[in-house]
Design a protein around this motif. Structure first.
Motif, PDB file in Angstrom:
ATOM      1  N   MET A  95     -11.683  63.247  50.995  1.00  0.00           N
ATOM      2  CA  MET A  95     -10.916  63.326  52.827  1.00  0.00           C
ATOM      3  C   MET A  95     -11.771  63.810  53.744  1.00  0.00           C
ATOM      4  N   THR A  96     -11.622  62.770  54.950  1.00  0.00           N
ATOM      5  CA  THR A  96     -12.528  63.889  56.139  1.00  0.00           C
ATOM      6  C   THR A  96     -11.889  64.588  56.754  1.00  0.00           C
ATOM      7  N   THR A  97     -12.838  64.772  57.728  1.00  0.00           N
ATOM      8  CA  THR A  97     -11.954  66.344  58.437  1.00  0.00           C
ATOM      9  C   THR A  97     -11.155  66.459  59.182  1.00  0.00           C
ATOM     10  N   GLY A  98     -10.698  64.536  60.012  1.00  0.00           N
ATOM     11  CA  GLY A  98      -9.618  64.166  59.919  1.00  0.00           C
ATOM     12  C   GLY A  98      -8.310  64.897  59.390  1.00  0.00           C
ATOM     13  N   GLN A  99      -8.113  64.139  58.378  1.00  0.00           N
ATOM     14  CA  GLN A  99      -7.553  64.147  57.161  1.00  0.00           C
ATOM     15  C   GLN A  99      -7.020  65.326  57.048  1.00  0.00           C
ATOM     16  N   ASN A 100      -8.146  66.111  57.007  1.00  0.00           N
ATOM     17  CA  ASN A 100      -7.677  67.673  56.712  1.00  0.00           C
ATOM     18  C   ASN A 100      -6.700  68.088  57.744  1.00  0.00           C
ATOM     19  N   GLU A 101      -7.384  68.200  59.158  1.00  0.00           N
ATOM     20  CA  GLU A 101      -6.966  68.706  59.677  1.00  0.00           C
ATOM     21  C   GLU A 101      -5.123  68.320  60.282  1.00  0.00           C
ATOM     22  N   THR A 102      -5.264  67.092  60.014  1.00  0.00           N
ATOM     23  CA  THR A 102      -3.843  66.244  59.627  1.00  0.00           C
ATOM     24  C   THR A 102      -2.742  67.171  59.001  1.00  0.00           C
ATOM     25  N   LEU A 103      -3.331  67.729  57.776  1.00  0.00           N
ATOM     26  CA  LEU A 103      -2.332  68.001  56.593  1.00  0.00           C
ATOM     27  C   LEU A 103      -2.224  69.392  56.753  1.00  0.00           C
ATOM     28  N   THR A 104      -3.317  69.944  57.667  1.00  0.00           N
ATOM     29  CA  THR A 104      -3.045  71.332  57.590  1.00  0.00           C
ATOM     30  C   THR A 104      -2.234  72.079  58.325  1.00  0.00           C
ATOM     31  N   ARG A 105      -2.636  71.589  60.299  1.00  0.00           N
ATOM     32  CA  ARG A 105      -2.270  72.302  60.855  1.00  0.00           C
ATOM     33  C   ARG A 105      -0.438  72.431  61.184  1.00  0.00           C
ATOM     34  N   VAL A 106       0.170  73.237  61.261  1.00  0.00           N
ATOM     35  CA  VAL A 106       1.552  73.050  61.416  1.00  0.00           C
ATOM     36  C   VAL A 106       2.088  73.825  62.432  1.00  0.00           C
ATOM     37  N   GLY A 107       1.530  73.909  63.644  1.00  0.00           N
ATOM     38  CA  GLY A 107       1.686  74.488  64.491  1.00  0.00           C
ATOM     39  C   GLY A 107       2.450  73.080  65.451  1.00  0.00           C
ATOM     40  N   PRO A 108       3.301  73.500  66.256  1.00  0.00           N
ATOM     41  CA  PRO A 108       4.697  72.534  67.123  1.00  0.00           C
ATOM     42  C   PRO A 108       3.689  71.520  68.161  1.00  0.00           C
ATOM     43  N   GLY A 109       4.074  70.270  67.799  1.00  0.00           N
ATOM     44  CA  GLY A 109       3.490  69.463  68.262  1.00  0.00           C
ATOM     45  C   GLY A 109       2.347  68.778  67.508  1.00  0.00           C
ATOM     46  N   THR A 110       2.238  69.395  66.105  1.00  0.00           N
ATOM     47  CA  THR A 110       1.292  68.695  64.703  1.00  0.00           C
ATOM     48  C   THR A 110       2.153  68.318  64.122  1.00  0.00           C
ATOM     49  N   PRO A 111       0.870  66.978  63.759  1.00  0.00           N
ATOM     50  CA  PRO A 111       1.732  65.739  62.466  1.00  0.00           C
ATOM     51  C   PRO A 111       2.497  66.540  61.550  1.00  0.00           C
ATOM     52  N   MET A 112       1.687  67.765  60.703  1.00  0.00           N
ATOM     53  CA  MET A 112       2.728  68.357  59.643  1.00  0.00           C
ATOM     54  C   MET A 112       3.119  69.292  60.217  1.00  0.00           C
ATOM     55  N   GLY A 113       3.229  69.811  61.486  1.00  0.00           N
ATOM     56  CA  GLY A 113       4.104  70.756  62.184  1.00  0.00           C
ATOM     57  C   GLY A 113       5.669  69.784  61.955  1.00  0.00           C
ATOM     58  N   GLU A 114       5.225  68.574  63.069  1.00  0.00           N
ATOM     59  CA  GLU A 114       6.183  67.999  62.928  1.00  0.00           C
ATOM     60  C   GLU A 114       7.660  67.461  62.037  1.00  0.00           C
ATOM     61  N   LEU A 115       6.846  67.189  60.998  1.00  0.00           N
ATOM     62  CA  LEU A 115       7.009  67.163  59.685  1.00  0.00           C
ATOM     63  C   LEU A 115       8.370  68.300  58.970  1.00  0.00           C
ATOM     64  N   LEU A 116       7.185  69.377  59.070  1.00  0.00           N
ATOM     65  CA  LEU A 116       7.697  70.700  58.245  1.00  0.00           C
ATOM     66  C   LEU A 116       8.978  70.890  59.796  1.00  0.00           C
ATOM     67  N   ARG A 117       9.495  70.992  60.482  1.00  0.00           N
ATOM     68  CA  ARG A 117      10.060  71.294  61.335  1.00  0.00           C
ATOM     69  C   ARG A 117      11.477  70.421  60.984  1.00  0.00           C
ATOM     70  N   ARG A 118      11.285  69.756  60.028  1.00  0.00           N
ATOM     71  CA  ARG A 118      12.707  68.567  59.581  1.00  0.00           C
ATOM     72  C   ARG A 118      13.002  69.455  58.345  1.00  0.00           C
ATOM     73  N   TYR A 119      12.667  70.438  57.785  1.00  0.00           N
ATOM     74  CA  TYR A 119      13.498  71.435  56.791  1.00  0.00           C
ATOM     75  C   TYR A 119      13.307  72.686  57.150  1.00  0.00           C
ATOM     76  N   TRP A 120      14.969  73.425  56.088  1.00  0.00           N
ATOM     77  CA  TRP A 120      15.311  74.731  56.090  1.00  0.00           C
ATOM     78  C   TRP A 120      14.521  75.468  55.474  1.00  0.00           C
ATOM     79  N   PHE A 121      13.883  76.980  55.953  1.00  0.00           N
ATOM     80  CA  PHE A 121      13.075  77.691  55.520  1.00  0.00           C
ATOM     81  C   PHE A 121      13.565  78.810  55.398  1.00  0.00           C
ATOM     82  N   PRO A 122      13.102  79.862  54.620  1.00  0.00           N
ATOM     83  CA  PRO A 122      13.793  80.954  54.323  1.00  0.00           C
ATOM     84  C   PRO A 122      12.769  81.913  55.042  1.00  0.00           C
TER      85      PRO A 122
END
Length: 418
Positions: free
Chosen positions: A1-28
């Motif tokens: 993986m490139t550093t950029g790909q790693n960033e995409t899959l690990t950053r979870v804050g508002p507005g990030t690609p992974m963050g926007e994905l995770l916000r489609r689910y319920w969390f305890p």
């Protein structure tokens, strides 16, 4: 993986690609028992600082922690009949984050109508409180079997770990690590302690397989000496997208979920959720009638990892990779195909969200959500050594009612009628 790909899959804050994905689910975000004797709990989820509260009508709310007036924490707020009031100047907010009262502003003022902060829906299920931080309309909270099982004894371990959630999830798509980390390494640690042991986990993997299904990925393994009729190969168990591992019970009358809740980029709330199902007509002792929530220790006082039990071994491997694993410097082998599949699945679902499409496992049809029975092996080889042995080799050994569980399930007929 490139550093950029790693960033995409690990950053979870508002507005990030992974963050926007995770916000489609319920969390305890909490266990129900946590709000029985107090009104609020500080919550940090997906990089957002929030406060979970119970008002005087018994309703729950989840809103931004900081009051928009002067930034004081609402963790110290005053519960009202409908909402929570800031202790500093008395501004009151309802569960949507709308300001409903400003007691020292002029009576005719409309100022409060213009003050609103983040507010998110919450629901209770299986003794836990779940939250949804995504766009409306919210999907249904999945009614997975462990959460809705009736007459269940529920025990929940928890730990805040200083790592990104992805490296924990990747561990679940790496079956071969059990042979070494929980097998040979486990035996080595106990032998060093003078306890000569040999465990079922050390059995050699002949082959593994991974299949994407409606709710995630099913992983299957064939161990040396097993036939392809074994549950480990024929059924396997699922990684429920995007943050849950469900483990087969080995006929032990239990459901076991591991939930990896992203606090932020570098911290994860790890939840071990176990639901034990006694046989029909079995009287459950008073000590086991209420959900038991407990801390799972993972470091010794000197800072070294506790690695003489299964989950502690996992934690050691997750944390020593660093807060966010550097995937640009790794060297994957043929046994890492499950990890590669998981990363591709996250990337595919991120693209779905960008296109305005519901990602994998999102449920909107109530007819599909009465109870979701996940595929689980019932005769799991790794758990073939009996209820007490399994209980004491995992984090459940730290559960305050572990002895009560062992005593109950030692009696004939208690083990789910078996």
């Amino acid at each position: 993986m490139t550093t950029g790909q790693n960033e995409t899959l690990t950053r979870v804050g508002p507005g990030t690609p992974m963050g926007e994905l995770l916000r489609r689910y319920w969390f305890p975000v909490a266990a129900e028992v946590e709000l029985e004797r107090k009104w609020t709990k500080r919550v940090r989820l997906l990089g957002e600082d929030l406060v979970l509260y119970r008002d005087r009508s018994g309703n729950l709310g989840l809103i931004a922690e900081k009051c928009p007036h002067r930034g004081v924490s609402l963790v110290y707020g005053i519960p009202e009949d409908e909402g929570i009031r800031c202790p500093y100047h008395g501004w009151c907010f309802n569960h949507t984050g709308q300001c409903t009262d400003q007691p020292n502003e002029p009576q005719q003022s409309t100022f409060k109508q213009r003050i609103r902060m983040s507010g998110y829906p919450v629901q209770k299920l299986g003794g836990l409180i779940f939250a949804y931080l995504g766009p409306e309309p919210a999907p249904l909270l999945p009614r997975y079997d462990a959460f809705v099982a009736e007459n269940a004894i529920r025990v929940v371990g928890q730990a805040v770990l200083p790592v990104n959630f992805l490296q924990i999830m990747e561990n679940s798509l790496d079956p071969e690590h059990t042979e070494w980390l929980h097998g040979h390494y486990h035996e080595f640690i106990h032998n060093e302690l003078g306890d000569e042991v040999q465990v079922a986990f050390s059995r050699h993997h002949v082959k593994t397989a991974f299949d994407v299904f409606e709710y995630g990925i099913i992983k299957r393994r064939l161990l040396e000496g097993q036939s392809e009729d074994s549950d480990d190969w024929r059924i396997g168990h699922p990684v429920v997208f995007p943050y849950i591992l469900a483990v087969g019970s080995g006929g032990l009358g239990t459901y076991a979920f591991q939930m990896r809740v992203p606090i932020d980029d570098t911290h994860t709330w790890h939840v071990w959720y176990n639901a034990y199902i006694p046989g029909e007509g079995v009287e459950i002792p008073e000590s086991l009638q209420k959900l038991c929530l407990y801390e799972v220790p993972w470091r010794h006082p000197d800072g070294e990892f506790i690695t003489d039990y299964i989950d502690g071994q996992d934690i050691m491997t997750w944390v020593t990779q660093g807060a966010i694993a550097d995937r640009s410097d790794e060297h994957l082998g043929t046994t890492d195909k499950g990890i590669i599949l998981l990363r591709k699945l996250y990337a595919e679902q991120i693209n779905k969200v960008r296109q305005g499409i519901d990602p994998l496992g999102v449920i909107r049809d109530p007819a599909k959500n009465t109870i979701i029975n996940l595929p689980l092996e019932r005769k799991k080889h790794h758990f073939s050594e009996g209820f007490e042995s399994v209980t004491m080799r995992f984090q459940t050994r730290h559960c305050p009612v572990a002895k009560d569980l062992i005593d109950l399930f030692a009696n004939p007929g208690v083990l789910n009628g078996q």
